[in-house]
Design a protein around this motif. Structure first.
Motif, short mmCIF file in Angstrom:
data_model
loop_
_atom_site.label_atom_id
_atom_site.label_comp_id
_atom_site.label_asym_id
_atom_site.label_seq_id
_atom_site.Cartn_x
_atom_site.Cartn_y
_atom_site.Cartn_z
N UNK A 60 62.13 -44.44 18.31
CA UNK A 60 62.73 -43.77 17.16
C UNK A 60 63.64 -42.63 17.59
N UNK A 61 63.27 -41.93 18.66
CA UNK A 61 64.07 -40.79 19.10
C UNK A 61 65.35 -41.23 19.81
N UNK A 62 65.31 -42.32 20.57
CA UNK A 62 66.55 -42.84 21.19
C UNK A 62 67.49 -43.32 20.09
N UNK A 63 66.94 -43.99 19.09
CA UNK A 63 67.76 -44.44 17.96
C UNK A 63 68.39 -43.23 17.26
N UNK A 64 67.60 -42.19 17.03
CA UNK A 64 68.10 -40.96 16.41
C UNK A 64 69.22 -40.34 17.25
N UNK A 65 68.99 -40.27 18.57
CA UNK A 65 69.99 -39.68 19.47
C UNK A 65 71.30 -40.46 19.42
N UNK A 66 71.20 -41.78 19.39
CA UNK A 66 72.40 -42.60 19.30
C UNK A 66 73.11 -42.45 17.98
N UNK A 67 72.35 -42.47 16.90
CA UNK A 67 72.93 -42.34 15.56
C UNK A 67 73.70 -41.02 15.41
N UNK A 68 73.14 -39.97 16.04
CA UNK A 68 73.75 -38.64 15.93
C UNK A 68 74.74 -38.34 17.06
N UNK A 69 74.98 -39.33 17.93
CA UNK A 69 75.93 -39.13 19.04
C UNK A 69 75.45 -38.11 20.05
N UNK A 83 59.83 -50.01 40.97
CA UNK A 83 58.70 -49.71 41.85
C UNK A 83 57.49 -49.16 41.12
N UNK A 84 57.58 -49.01 39.80
CA UNK A 84 56.48 -48.39 39.06
C UNK A 84 56.25 -49.07 37.74
N UNK A 85 55.94 -48.27 36.70
CA UNK A 85 55.46 -48.80 35.43
C UNK A 85 56.47 -48.71 34.28
N UNK A 86 57.61 -48.11 34.47
CA UNK A 86 58.57 -47.97 33.38
C UNK A 86 59.10 -49.34 32.98
N UNK A 87 59.12 -49.60 31.68
CA UNK A 87 59.65 -50.85 31.14
C UNK A 87 61.16 -50.67 30.92
N UNK A 88 61.93 -50.92 31.97
CA UNK A 88 63.37 -50.70 31.89
C UNK A 88 64.08 -51.68 30.96
N UNK A 89 63.54 -52.88 30.80
CA UNK A 89 64.15 -53.82 29.85
C UNK A 89 64.11 -53.21 28.44
N UNK A 90 62.97 -52.69 28.06
CA UNK A 90 62.81 -52.10 26.73
C UNK A 90 63.62 -50.82 26.57
N UNK A 91 63.48 -49.90 27.52
CA UNK A 91 64.16 -48.61 27.41
C UNK A 91 65.67 -48.78 27.45
N UNK A 92 66.17 -49.63 28.32
CA UNK A 92 67.61 -49.86 28.42
C UNK A 92 68.14 -50.54 27.15
N UNK A 93 67.35 -51.44 26.58
CA UNK A 93 67.75 -52.06 25.31
C UNK A 93 67.86 -51.00 24.21
N UNK A 94 66.92 -50.05 24.19
CA UNK A 94 67.00 -48.97 23.20
C UNK A 94 68.28 -48.16 23.37
N UNK A 95 68.60 -47.84 24.62
CA UNK A 95 69.81 -47.05 24.91
C UNK A 95 71.06 -47.85 24.54
N UNK A 96 71.09 -49.14 24.88
CA UNK A 96 72.22 -50.00 24.50
C UNK A 96 72.36 -50.04 22.98
N UNK A 97 71.25 -50.31 22.30
CA UNK A 97 71.28 -50.45 20.84
C UNK A 97 71.69 -49.15 20.16
N UNK A 98 71.44 -48.02 20.83
CA UNK A 98 71.84 -46.72 20.28
C UNK A 98 73.33 -46.47 20.45
N UNK A 99 74.02 -47.36 21.16
CA UNK A 99 75.46 -47.25 21.31
C UNK A 99 75.93 -46.46 22.51
N UNK A 100 75.00 -46.08 23.38
CA UNK A 100 75.41 -45.30 24.56
C UNK A 100 76.21 -46.17 25.51
N UNK A 101 77.36 -45.65 25.94
CA UNK A 101 78.23 -46.37 26.87
C UNK A 101 78.63 -45.52 28.07
N UNK A 102 77.91 -44.42 28.28
CA UNK A 102 78.24 -43.53 29.37
C UNK A 102 77.62 -43.96 30.69
#
Length: 169
Positions: A73-82, A109-128
């Motif tokens: 929800x917070x990544x979505x919020x961050x993307x929505x608000x730029x 090498x660890x436990x972070x779910x990069x597929x999920x987190x990166x999808x959130x960042x992509x869906x939020x519109x981040x292109x940096x």
């Protein structure tokens, strides 16, 4: 004091110099006792909202936000608000070393779910830019060429394959 000068009355409310972005970075709660006052992306965004203006954002740092049940929800919020100022990637792996500052591992090498987190960042519109931010004594002990080759391989396999656009410059 430097932040105060950048956010001075010489500029409209919330506006900093054209070349500056004030990026608030929440740190994992284990750092709350001696290194940080922000532990969640939501806290960083609340402050950014209070300051106002487009030049105040937050860092989505995988190491620090992966655990947060409200991260989607917070990544979505961050993307929505730029307000996504940066996406930083490194992995969380236990056991943590004695110096927890050096506990960042290469993606995959660890436990972070990069597929999920990166999808959130992509869906939020981040292109940096996406930064690999690793503080790890074992990696630093390797030769530069070996460390970079390993980073490129692991980044590509764990994060790059999930980015909306991916190219290594």
């Amino acid at each position: 004091m430097k932040q105060k000068r950048l956010l001075s009355t010489d500029n409209p409310p919330g506006q900093v110099h054209k070349w500056a972005t004030l990026a608030l970075e929440p740190l994992h709660p284990m750092y709350a006792s001696d290194r940080a006052v922000l532990s969640t992306l939501g806290q960083a965004l609340d402050i950014a909202d209070r300051v106002g203006g487009p030049a105040v954002g937050a860092v989505v740092d995988a190491f620090h936000v992966w655990w947060d049940p409200d991260v989607a929800a917070q990544v979505e919020r961050a993307g929505r608000d730029g307000r996504i100022a940066s996406y930083q990637v490194c992995d969380w792996k236990t056991p943590l070393p004695a110096d927890v500052l050096l506990s960042r591992h290469l993606p995959g090498d660890g436990v972070v779910d990069f597929a999920h987190l990166t999808a959130l960042v992509n869906d939020a519109g981040y292109q940096g830019d996406v930064e690999v931010e690793v503080f790890n004594a074992d990696l630093w002990a390797k030769s530069y060429d070996d460390a970079v080759a390993e980073m490129v391989t692991k980044f590509g396999a764990s994060v790059g394959v999930h980015l909306a656009e991916f190219a290594i410059a």
